[in-house]
Design an enzyme around this catalytic site. Structure first.
Site, PDB file in Angstrom:
ATOM      1  N   LYS A 135      63.240  20.182  26.650  1.00 60.29           N
ATOM      2  CA  LYS A 135      64.632  19.553  26.838  1.00 60.29           C
ATOM      3  C   LYS A 135      64.258  18.031  26.772  1.00 60.29           C
ATOM      4  O   LYS A 135      65.019  17.324  26.288  1.00 60.29           O
ATOM      5  CB  LYS A 135      65.382  19.981  27.627  1.00 60.29           C
ATOM      6  CG  LYS A 135      66.327  21.181  27.499  1.00 60.29           C
ATOM      7  CD  LYS A 135      67.169  21.630  28.429  1.00 60.29           C
ATOM      8  CE  LYS A 135      66.306  21.782  29.836  1.00 60.29           C
ATOM      9  NZ  LYS A 135      66.582  22.297  31.103  1.00 60.29           N
ATOM     10  N   ARG A 195      75.481  23.714  33.711  1.00 55.15           N
ATOM     11  CA  ARG A 195      74.552  24.753  33.831  1.00 55.15           C
ATOM     12  C   ARG A 195      75.267  26.072  34.256  1.00 55.15           C
ATOM     13  O   ARG A 195      74.946  26.951  34.476  1.00 55.15           O
ATOM     14  CB  ARG A 195      73.748  24.327  35.104  1.00 55.15           C
ATOM     15  CG  ARG A 195      72.387  23.908  34.533  1.00 55.15           C
ATOM     16  CD  ARG A 195      71.291  24.541  35.080  1.00 55.15           C
ATOM     17  NE  ARG A 195      69.948  24.270  35.498  1.00 55.15           N
ATOM     18  CZ  ARG A 195      69.170  23.141  35.229  1.00 55.15           C
ATOM     19  NH1 ARG A 195      69.425  21.996  34.703  1.00 55.15           N
ATOM     20  NH2 ARG A 195      67.886  23.133  35.546  1.00 55.15           N
ATOM     21  N   ARG A 211      52.490  23.047  33.673  1.00 55.85           N
ATOM     22  CA  ARG A 211      52.958  21.791  33.361  1.00 55.85           C
ATOM     23  C   ARG A 211      52.400  20.769  34.523  1.00 55.85           C
ATOM     24  O   ARG A 211      52.178  21.229  35.645  1.00 55.85           O
ATOM     25  CB  ARG A 211      54.385  21.927  33.470  1.00 55.85           C
ATOM     26  CG  ARG A 211      55.481  20.666  33.174  1.00 55.85           C
ATOM     27  CD  ARG A 211      56.437  21.252  32.605  1.00 55.85           C
ATOM     28  NE  ARG A 211      57.444  21.596  33.801  1.00 55.85           N
ATOM     29  CZ  ARG A 211      58.822  21.880  33.487  1.00 55.85           C
ATOM     30  NH1 ARG A 211      59.543  21.819  32.148  1.00 55.85           N
ATOM     31  NH2 ARG A 211      59.602  22.521  34.374  1.00 55.85           N
ATOM     32  N   ARG A 237      54.845  19.796  39.730  1.00 58.88           N
ATOM     33  CA  ARG A 237      56.479  19.614  40.136  1.00 58.88           C
ATOM     34  C   ARG A 237      56.673  20.511  41.447  1.00 58.88           C
ATOM     35  O   ARG A 237      56.357  21.762  41.181  1.00 58.88           O
ATOM     36  CB  ARG A 237      57.428  19.860  38.914  1.00 58.88           C
ATOM     37  CG  ARG A 237      58.047  18.899  38.414  1.00 58.88           C
ATOM     38  CD  ARG A 237      58.794  18.976  37.221  1.00 58.88           C
ATOM     39  NE  ARG A 237      59.972  20.070  37.632  1.00 58.88           N
ATOM     40  CZ  ARG A 237      60.994  20.099  36.643  1.00 58.88           C
ATOM     41  NH1 ARG A 237      61.065  19.383  35.531  1.00 58.88           N
ATOM     42  NH2 ARG A 237      61.809  20.930  36.754  1.00 58.88           N
ATOM     43  N   ARG A 286      64.824  30.134  38.634  1.00 63.24           N
ATOM     44  CA  ARG A 286      65.615  29.449  37.719  1.00 63.24           C
ATOM     45  C   ARG A 286      66.017  30.282  36.446  1.00 63.24           C
ATOM     46  O   ARG A 286      66.896  30.123  35.671  1.00 63.24           O
ATOM     47  CB  ARG A 286      64.729  28.053  37.319  1.00 63.24           C
ATOM     48  CG  ARG A 286      64.477  27.386  38.489  1.00 63.24           C
ATOM     49  CD  ARG A 286      64.460  25.816  38.053  1.00 63.24           C
ATOM     50  NE  ARG A 286      63.265  25.622  37.151  1.00 63.24           N
ATOM     51  CZ  ARG A 286      62.136  25.093  37.228  1.00 63.24           C
ATOM     52  NH1 ARG A 286      61.629  25.020  38.636  1.00 63.24           N
ATOM     53  NH2 ARG A 286      61.152  24.805  36.277  1.00 63.24           N
TER      54      ARG A 286
END
Ligand code: AMP
Length: 212
Positions: free
Chosen positions: A14, A89, A123, A156, A167
């Site tokens: 995104k 969301r 990531r 992160r 999530r």
């Protein structure tokens, strides 16, 4: 004036896709997650309120999220429009948003959970300039360091297996219904998010009838 929403589970690209689109079309890219992360890093009052929730991979309260979105859009610096990422969301956020803004399109980046896990857990982020890397597809030139500013890369805080599971659960339980809500209004463009970045971007532009 163009107003887009981009949706997709974490790791579906995104942020990257929004940034590419925003740059070319002069849109303001609004990432609610980035706004929260900035506040956590700068130790603001808002940062203190959201840090624990974010690190556990849980959703921040709707009141706080709505205040952040209202303030950001209230700046009215989006002469050519905006692309908002990570919002709405859940159903309440979607209702709040649709009451206040009309939407030109919802870009839905589709990616299977297995692929999301593979990507998210590889990531890496530059804590200084915010540049994103991925150890599978988008490695830094020098291992562990940002190509732009040389700062050591970090994971992160919410890219742990436990936070990712939370999530994904929230996405399926709360965010998917939002997509169905938008779908009924015929706003949604489904995009396969698995191919390379450029190819996904081209698919998005084709779907939105934008020049490639
Ligand atoms: P993201 O970068 O979009 O993955 O967002 C990072 C974190 O910020 C999420 O895991 C949530 O804790 C929080 N967050 C971002 N956007 C929202 C939202 N629309 N509603 C609730 N929490 C959010």
């Amino acid at each position: 004036m163009r107003k887009y929403v981009i949706m997709g589970v974490q790791g579906s690209g995104k942020g990257t896709q929004s940034a590419l689109l925003a740059k070319d079309l002069d849109l303001v890219h609004i990432s609610v997650g980035d706004i929260f992360r900035w506040n956590v890093q700068k130790h603001t009052k808002l940062g203190a309120q959201v840090r624990r929730t974010m690190n556990a991979g849980n959703l921040v309260s709707d009141d706080l999220v709505e205040a952040v979105v209202r303030d950001r859009l209230g700046m009215h610096d989006w002469n050519f429009g905006f692309i908002i990422d990570g919002f709405p969301r859940n159903a309440r956020q979607a209702e709040f948003f649709m009451e206040s803004y009309d939407i030109d399109g919802v870009i839905n980046l589709e990616m299977p959970d297995d692929e999301v896990r593979r990507r998210v857990l590889s990531r890496r982020l530059c804590p200084r300039c915010g540049m994103d890397y991925n150890l599978i597809a988008d490695r830094p030139e020098e291992e562990g360091r940002c190509d732009i500013c040389g700062t050591p890369l970090v994971v992160r805080d919410d890219d742990t297996p436990e936070a990712l599971a939370a999530r994904l659960r929230d996405y399926h339980e709360q965010t998917r219904p939002v997509l169905e809500l938008f779908r009924r209004k015929e706003y949604v463009y489904d995009i396969d998010a698995r191919p390379a970045q450029d190819e996904v971007q081209q698919q998005i532009r084709k779907a939105l009838n934008l020049p490639s």
